[in-house]
Design an enzyme around this catalytic site. Structure first.
Site, PDB file in Angstrom:
ATOM      1  N   GLU A 106      -9.914 -57.836  -8.810  1.00  0.00           N
ATOM      2  CA  GLU A 106     -10.275 -56.523  -9.133  1.00  0.00           C
ATOM      3  C   GLU A 106      -9.172 -55.826  -9.623  1.00  0.00           C
ATOM      4  OE1 GLU A 106     -12.194 -54.177 -10.818  1.00  0.00           O
ATOM      5  OE2 GLU A 106     -11.397 -52.597  -9.152  1.00  0.00           O
ATOM      6  N   GLU A 123     -12.736 -55.989  -4.440  1.00  0.00           N
ATOM      7  CA  GLU A 123     -13.888 -56.119  -5.559  1.00  0.00           C
ATOM      8  C   GLU A 123     -14.966 -55.216  -5.107  1.00  0.00           C
ATOM      9  OE1 GLU A 123     -13.965 -57.520  -8.940  1.00  0.00           O
ATOM     10  OE2 GLU A 123     -12.628 -58.768  -7.531  1.00  0.00           O
ATOM     11  N   ARG A 180     -18.347 -65.049  -6.960  1.00  0.00           N
ATOM     12  CA  ARG A 180     -18.254 -63.840  -7.032  1.00  0.00           C
ATOM     13  C   ARG A 180     -17.928 -63.427  -5.231  1.00  0.00           C
ATOM     14  NH1 ARG A 180     -16.437 -59.274  -9.579  1.00  0.00           N
ATOM     15  NH2 ARG A 180     -17.630 -57.424  -9.668  1.00  0.00           N
ATOM     16  N   ASP A 197     -16.295 -52.264  -6.815  1.00  0.00           N
ATOM     17  CA  ASP A 197     -17.057 -52.447  -8.082  1.00  0.00           C
ATOM     18  C   ASP A 197     -18.639 -51.894  -7.726  1.00  0.00           C
ATOM     19  OD1 ASP A 197     -15.272 -53.302  -9.896  1.00  0.00           O
ATOM     20  OD2 ASP A 197     -15.790 -55.546 -10.057  1.00  0.00           O
ATOM     21  N   SER A 251     -20.500 -57.001 -11.731  1.00  0.00           N
ATOM     22  CA  SER A 251     -19.209 -57.486 -12.737  1.00  0.00           C
ATOM     23  C   SER A 251     -19.444 -57.326 -13.999  1.00  0.00           C
ATOM     24  CB  SER A 251     -18.810 -58.804 -12.240  1.00  0.00           C
ATOM     25  OG  SER A 251     -17.783 -59.494 -13.178  1.00  0.00           O
ATOM     26  N   THR A 303      -7.377 -58.863 -13.760  1.00  0.00           N
ATOM     27  CA  THR A 303      -8.316 -59.976 -13.882  1.00  0.00           C
ATOM     28  C   THR A 303      -7.509 -60.834 -14.699  1.00  0.00           C
ATOM     29  OG1 THR A 303     -10.276 -58.758 -13.372  1.00  0.00           O
ATOM     30  CG2 THR A 303     -10.447 -60.800 -14.383  1.00  0.00           C
TER      31      THR A 303
HETATM   32  N1  GLU Z   1     -13.948 -56.364 -11.365  1.00  0.00           N
HETATM   33  C1  GLU Z   1     -14.067 -56.502 -12.369  1.00  0.00           C
HETATM   34  C2  GLU Z   1     -15.395 -57.144 -12.820  1.00  0.00           C
HETATM   35  O1  GLU Z   1     -15.966 -57.840 -12.089  1.00  0.00           O
HETATM   36  C3  GLU Z   1     -12.948 -57.125 -13.113  1.00  0.00           C
HETATM   37  C4  GLU Z   1     -11.854 -56.441 -13.102  1.00  0.00           C
HETATM   38  C5  GLU Z   1     -10.911 -56.617 -14.550  1.00  0.00           C
HETATM   39  O2  GLU Z   1     -11.333 -57.279 -15.439  1.00  0.00           O
HETATM   40  O3  GLU Z   1      -9.965 -55.943 -14.634  1.00  0.00           O
HETATM   41  O4  GLU Z   1     -15.967 -56.988 -13.782  1.00  0.00           O
END
Ligand code: GLU
Length: 601
Positions: free
Chosen positions: A431, A450, A111, A453, A477, A411
């Site tokens: 992200e 990121e 991460r 988040d 996440s 993602t």
């Molecule tokens: N930043 C999101 C996460 O860590 C992921 C973004 C996504 O899946 O589109 O859960």
């Protein structure tokens, strides 16, 4: 010092502009995109991803004698070429691996991490209110220290058989020769064009001649090819302390804002010391039992493993796995269990290295019992449901419901398997689709955003928030790469993109496959709903709302809001006859690509 750095970065950006415009501009299709299929069955190993070039590169590694870990890293690096708005070396992710040598599931937390300078109030303006979300996204301030290069290096060192140079050779060649632009790539570029224009390096790479690359043209990224070759030569140290890291820090602290852009672009405080301090961490996986199987997932800072695990536990405790249950009764329990698990995720899950996160409690059957007893069909629990009381043994809730905050729907996810029985489920991200919108000049990759988040302020005033920014902290996440074992051997691997909807996608596929009598391709294709304990209703695809099941859930009091498309799963199943079944999306995001080394239908 700051002025000199900025000038140097701008010069590099202009250099990049002239080189990349020629290299990346729309061109006649010289390369045919490899064929893609949503399912493949056979022997010798398998790869499933959203993209045919990436799947092919992973399969090529398997054919060359690499194992599932080697193939996963190669596939991920290829996705950095063909899905640059979803993943790449400028981001992070979570790597879950069944190691056939030891018979154990191991996980790597790659991460992105906040720089040491980011404090809890780091996203607040002078008047105490948060910066507008868009300002945070398109900035240096939301860029976390990328974890992907270290994840690749550590995964290979721990469980691979090939060197970083070996696995990066295919992706580097792909970046050099280019790939054929499809509808998804063009439309993602157009959706981001306005903000990409704000950064000279990004416009130069992704908007050659001012437009998104045409469908059918070949998109090349020689800068990224050079980045991969540098990593191949020097290892991850090129990033964590070397010249790639220097370029990242320069870009974060002085983003290459295009001429004429008037809005202020927030700068980040990342330093070389932050990069040197970065470590992709081995974590103990989350584990729950479900229907006699063992379900392993990603522990905090992802909420994926705890929330999928808790939801499965509540669902089972409430009777959801009973074979005689009808589809509507099962679905009702599934949604109620998801709402309860999300209530606990929002209240308790964040970076467990910085504060206490009750991972074991959240995934325990005892805790599930204190939550499942709240479900009483045919009634539907009003959303938002309150979180559970961690130390309670009775049936109940404690405290106020906490909203989940926002996570962008981008993602990518991939799964691999090899002939020796190794399996990988790997979800990686930058992200948002397009991350921060900032390409590192001359390096061919986007930086993540990121750190958005994190919750900028506590979601409920007066209640400690597990997901506030902090120095060296990893934002919560929802990524949920998951491996299911049967009698100690892999049965299923699955994951998906989609921000907080990832949890609903993975949980839904598991329930459909393991309890709903569906095959894995049916479970992946099935209409999706993501229940996140929101008063605004659960996100649901149109096909779900149009189905008898969806209508029955509305009649039972469930509330939905229509969402065009949820997730883009990639999965595989080890079949009883020794074959592997690789499964990708048949339709979502234009369809994914599943492949096996030796096809046998
Ligand atoms: N930043 C999101 C996460 O860590 C992921 C973004 C996504 O899946 O589109 O859960």
């Amino acid at each position: 010092m700051r002025g000199r750095t900025l000038a140097a970065v701008t010069t590099t950006g202009l250099l990049c502009l002239s080189v990349s415009t020629v290299a990346a501009g729309p061109a006649a299709a010289e390369e045919a995109a490899p064929p893609k299929q949503a399912t493949a069955t056979g022997f010798g190993g398998a790869v499933s991803s959203v993209d045919p070039d990436a799947t092919e590169i992973g399969l090529d590694v398997l054919r060359r004698g690499g194992n599932a870990v080697d193939a996963a890293v190669a596939t991920a690096a290829a996705l950095g070429v063909t899905e640059p708005y979803s993943a790449g070396v400028g981001g992070g992710g979570f790597f879950v691996h069944y190691d056939a040598r030891t018979g154990t599931v191991r996980t790597l937390d790659g991460r992105e991490t906040a720089p040491a300078s980011l404090q809890a109030d780091g996203f607040l303006q002078d008047d105490g209110t948060p910066y507008p979300f868009d300002d945070l996204v398109n900035s240096g301030i939301s860029v976390g220290v990328p974890g992907t290069p270290d994840t690749w290096a550590e995964a290979l060192a721990d469980g691979g058989t090939m060197s970083l140079a070996d696995v990066l050779s295919g992706p580097a060649a792909l970046a050099e020769r280019g790939f054929v632009v499809d509808e998804t790539f063009r439309s993602q570029t157009l959706d981001n064009a306005e903000r990409f224009r704000d950064f000279s390096s990004t416009a130069a790479l992704f908007l050659p001649d001012g437009d998104a690359p045409a469908v059918g043209s070949v998109f090349r990224n020689p800068d990224l090819a050079a980045t991969y070759r540098l990593l191949a030569e020097q290892g991850a140290g090129a990033f964590y302390g070397g010249e790639l890291g220097r370029a990242v820090v320069d870009t974060v602290t002085a983003p290459p804002v295009a001429d004429g852009v008037t809005r202020e672009v927030l700068t980040g405080g990342m330093t070389m010391a932050d990069l040197l301090a970065y470590d992709a961490l081995e974590r103990v996986p989350t584990h729950v039992r479900h229907g006699g199987l063992d379900v392993y997932g990603m522990a905090p800072p992802s909420s994926g493993g705890t929330t999928v695990g808790e939801a499965l536990n509540i669902f089972e405790t409430a009777g959801g796995t009973a074979p005689e249950l009808g589809a509507a009764d099962r679905e009702h329990l599934r949604l109620e269990a998801a709402a309860l698990a999300f209530a606990d995720r929002n209240r308790w899950v964040g970076d467990g290295d910085v504060q206490d996160v009750p991972t074991r409690r959240l995934t325990s059957e005892e805790f599930a019992a204190t939550r499942a007893c709240l479900i009483s069909p045919p009634a539907t629990l009003p959303r938002p449901v309150a979180p559970g009381a961690l130390d309670g043994t009775g049936c109940g809730s404690g405290g106020e419901a906490v909203d989940g905050g926002y996570e962008g729907p981008s993602t990518t996810h991939l799964t691999t398997a090899d002939a020796a029985g190794n399996v990988v489920a790997y979800t990686l991200t930058i992200e948002q689709t397009g991350g921060s919108g900032i390409v590192v000049p001359g390096r061919g990759f986007l930086l993540n955003n990121e750190l958005t988040d994190f919750n900028a302020v506590p979601v409920v005033a007066g209640v400690p928030d597990p997901n506030l920014p902090g120095p060296g902290k990893r934002p919560r996440s929802s990524m949920a790469p998951t491996i299911v074992l049967q009698d100690g051997r892999p049965l299923l691997a699955v994951g998906s993109p989609g921000g907080a909807t990832i949890i609903g996608t993975v949980y839904g596929i598991l329930v459909n496959r393991l309890d709903g009598g569906q095959s894995l391709p049916e479970a992946v294709a099935a209409p999706r709903v993501s229940e996140q304990n929101s008063a605004a209703g659960a996100a649901a695809e149109p096909a779900y709302l149009d189905s008898d099941l969806g209508r029955e859930m509305v009649a039972r009091g469930h509330v939905f809001r229509e969402t065009e498309e949820i997730g883009a799963a990639a999965a595989l199943e080890l079949l009883p006859d020794g074959r592997v079944l690789a499964v990708a999306e048949p339709v979502r995001r234009g369809g994914g690509a599943a492949g096996v080394v030796l096809p046998r239908d």
